[in-house]
Motif scaffolding. Structure first.
Motif, short mmCIF file in Angstrom:
data_model
loop_
_atom_site.label_atom_id
_atom_site.label_comp_id
_atom_site.label_asym_id
_atom_site.label_seq_id
_atom_site.Cartn_x
_atom_site.Cartn_y
_atom_site.Cartn_z
N LEU A 1 25.39 20.88 38.07
CA LEU A 1 25.21 21.03 39.52
C LEU A 1 24.48 22.33 39.87
CD1 LEU A 1 28.54 19.87 41.19
CD2 LEU A 1 26.26 18.97 41.62
N ASN B 1 29.78 29.10 30.38
CA ASN B 1 29.99 27.68 30.16
C ASN B 1 31.15 27.52 29.21
OD1 ASN B 1 30.02 24.98 29.63
ND2 ASN B 1 27.86 24.80 29.06
N GLN C 1 29.47 20.12 32.79
CA GLN C 1 29.34 19.21 33.93
C GLN C 1 29.08 19.98 35.21
OE1 GLN C 1 31.43 19.04 31.46
NE2 GLN C 1 31.93 16.95 30.89
N GLY C 2 29.85 21.04 35.43
CA GLY C 2 29.66 21.85 36.63
C GLY C 2 28.35 22.60 36.61
N SER D 1 32.69 23.70 45.62
CA SER D 1 32.02 22.97 44.56
C SER D 1 31.27 23.99 43.71
CB SER D 1 31.02 21.94 45.10
OG SER D 1 29.85 22.60 45.57
N GLU D 2 30.78 23.55 42.57
CA GLU D 2 30.00 24.44 41.72
C GLU D 2 28.70 24.86 42.40
OE1 GLU D 2 31.39 21.65 40.77
OE2 GLU D 2 32.67 22.08 39.04
N SER E 1 31.51 27.38 34.74
CA SER E 1 32.12 26.06 34.81
C SER E 1 32.12 25.49 33.40
CB SER E 1 31.33 25.16 35.76
OG SER E 1 32.00 23.91 35.92
N MET F 1 37.65 23.41 36.66
CA MET F 1 37.38 22.30 35.76
C MET F 1 37.79 22.73 34.34
SD MET F 1 33.86 20.17 34.94
CE MET F 1 33.79 19.22 36.45
N TYR G 1 34.61 26.76 40.58
CA TYR G 1 35.38 25.60 41.01
C TYR G 1 36.14 25.10 39.78
CZ TYR G 1 36.60 21.10 43.00
OH TYR G 1 37.31 20.01 43.46
#
Lengths: 195, 389
Positions: free
Chosen positions: B95, B114, B91-92, B66-67, B88, B40, B38
């Motif tokens: 999740l 990451n 932050q992702g 979404s992640e 991601s 970001m 997703y």
């Protein structure tokens, strides 16, 4: 041998594209390259700066550097930080159309009316290509033919109609500057150009 | 020691590539055929490149909603034996933590990127935010060519150990172009994918089970056809493999000038490249400083750090956070040398762009201050040319 080139200008002048073109040309001529770009949120008028490091060996420099062999100043608005990093014996290429006062750099200075020449060549947006052409002529950092040959690679397909204008700007800058130094004089001959 | 080997000359196959595109090409070279994510910043460019490139090689890339869904899709693809990846920013990845913990226990190979903002995700990467007693390998490149190598290594290790492997990138890696050659790397043979789901279901006599709860039902126990799972047996078998993975995979680190260093600086990722430059310049100026750049964060190169710190030298730690890897350095040194923290969170107004502290002059000043403070009384701590008192 390693050569650092810092570029500074404003959004819309083509700083990021010209940096990528020189990096691609150096790689095509057998060298290693790394560049890091930063730019403001505005499409036009915000800062646009790049750090480019070329070398005979794999580049281990961090993405941003504190001292540079050369600086290309296309617009004076955000140039102070770049000029502060230029070594006293470094080479300064200034867009004299816009940079009427760049201070007293003790090293070599190439003044090139890049905006004026770009406009005359057909596109004021190609101002950084004029400066790159002049830089290449002054330093032999990369061959003009290599730069021109890589335009289709660094420009996305939907921008290919601008190749002639960019080529004309590169040639105009190259004609306007005299040879000054040989960037790679102390290094071995690069491998045969792939382009 | 460093894992990275590079030719002195750029080969004609070398291209100038932005970090995300190089990482994406490395994933394809490693055989990745499923990717989900997703958008970001600064992960988005990896997703964009995979979306463009994967269909060209017969793979599938999904821009998930979404992640959470992205990691679920990658989990499903991995269960079929398809080399898969997701990613991601930190932050992702928050999740995804529950799923990542479950995927570790399901013993599935998965590469996780990451593309971090600053370095605040060290604990998330190395300790994990998910449940249970799990570990997975973490690799931290400092530039684009190393990212190309480590991304491919991640796919190999993921399959070798049937485990997620996390590649820790950062904003600089995502926004730096570098000349690099992306070609498939051979890390050796891998076990067969005989565990992978192949569509054969219950009743066929060849059904397979991949689950974080167990991979084998107990049958015919106590006179019943299906007696459920023996979770203790499964978890004990699982953690034994995990322990072997962390113990057997060699820690990797790049070191320089540590043999006679009075101050050894430890830093990872792109900040490690800044520290390397700062240390080299300080050496040239006469200060006896060196560095260790961990390349594997799990397993952490504790013995390499401990060896570099031997003799009661001072160890300095730089991270762009408030001090996370610092804990691992302290555990490695075990009090044998003083450990000084010279990092701290450094952000621009965007919260993830150019860090003001990532400046060779800033780092040189901090390292020099530690060095000069550590020097014995009456000794400037260097060869005297600098004239420090």
């Amino acid at each position: 041998m390693q050569r650092e080139i810092l570029w500074t200008g404003i959004g819309g002048q083509g700083i990021q594209l010209a940096t990528e073109l020189l990096a691609a040309a150096a790689v095509a001529e057998g060298r290693h390259a790394m560049f890091f770009g930063s730019y403001g949120g505005m499409m036009r008028g915000g800062n646009s700066d790049t750090t480019l490091v070329l070398g005979d060996a794999p580049v281990q420099s961090p993405p941003t550097i504190g001292a540079t062999w050369s600086a290309l100043v296309l617009h004076p608005a955000h140039a102070a930080g770049t000029l502060a990093k230029l070594r006293p014996d470094g080479l300064l290429v200034a867009n004299s159309t816009l940079c009427t006062d760049i201070g007293g750099h003790p090293g070599a200075v190439v003044r090139i009316p890049a905006t004026e020449l770009a406009t005359a060549a057909g596109s004021a947006n190609a101002v950084t290509m004029v400066a790159l052409g002049a830089f290449a002529a002054a330093t032999r950092i990369a061959a003009l033919d290599t730069l021109i040959g890589l335009l289709p690679e660094v420009l996305p397909a939907y921008r290919h109609r601008h190749i002639p204008a960019n080529e004309a700007a590169l040639r105009a800058g190259h004609r306007a500057a005299a040879p000054l130094v040989d960037a790679w004089a102390a290094s071995g001959a690069p491998e045969e150009a792939a382009v | 020691m460093t894992a990275a080997t590079r030719p002195d000359r750029a080969s004609h196959a070398a291209r100038i590539m932005p970090g995300p595109a190089a990482i994406a090409e490395a994933m394809l070279a490693a055989g990745c055929r499923f990717f989900a994510g997703y958008p970001m910043t600064p992960f988005t460019e990896v997703l964009e490149t995979m979306a463009a490139r994967l269909p060209e090689v017969g793979g599938v890339c999904v821009n998930a909603e979404s992640e959470l869904e992205a990691v679920g899709m990658a989990w499903g693809a991995a269960a079929t034996g398809t080399p898969a990846a997701t990613g991601s920013t930190g932050q992702g990845l928050s999740l995804m933590q529950e799923s990542l913990a479950e995927i570790v226990y399901a013993r599935l190979p998965l590469v996780v990127l990451n593309m971090a903002r600053a370095q605040g995700d060290y604990f998330q990467a190395t300790r994990g935010g998910g449940h249970g007693d799990y570990r997975h390998l973490v690799l931290a490149p400092c530039d684009v060519p190393e990212a190309v190598e480590l991304t491919q290594l991640a796919f190999h290790l993921a399959e070798k150990w049937r485990s997620p492997v996390l590649v820790m990138g950062d904003y600089y890696l995502a926004h730096t172009h570098q000349s690099v050659t992306v070609a498939p790397l051979d890390f050796g043979p891998l076990p067969p994918r005989d565990w992978a789901l192949d569509g054969r279901s219950g009743g066929s006599g060849a059904a397979k089970l991949i689950s974080p709860l167990s991979d084998a039902k107990q049958r015919h126990a106590a006179g019943r056809a299906d007696a459920g799972y023996d979770l203790a047996e499964f978890y004990h078998r699982h953690v034994a493999v995990m322990e072997r993975m962390v113990a057997e995979e060699p820690p990797r680190a790049e070191t320089e000038f540590v043999e006679d260093a009075e101050v050894v600086v430890v830093a990872y990722g792109t900040p490690g490249a800044y520290v390397r430059q700062a240390v080299r310049e300080l050496r040239a100026e006469g200060r006896r400083v060196g560095y260790v750049r961990p390349i594997t964060l799990v397993p952490f190169p504790s013995e390499i750090v401990a060896a570099a710190a031997a003799g009661g030298r001072t160890v300095a730690v730089y991270e762009n956070n408030q001090g996370q890897m610092l804990d691992d350095v302290r555990l490695a040194v075990l009090g044998a040398a003083p450990v000084r923290f010279i990092g701290g969170l450094s952000l621009d107004a965007s919260g993830f762009g150019i860090a003001p502290d990532l400046d060779v002059a800033v780092l040189k000043a901090r390292i020099a201050a530690v060095h000069d403070a550590a020097a014995p009384a009456g000794d400037a701590g260097h060869d005297g040319r600098g004239g420090a008192a």
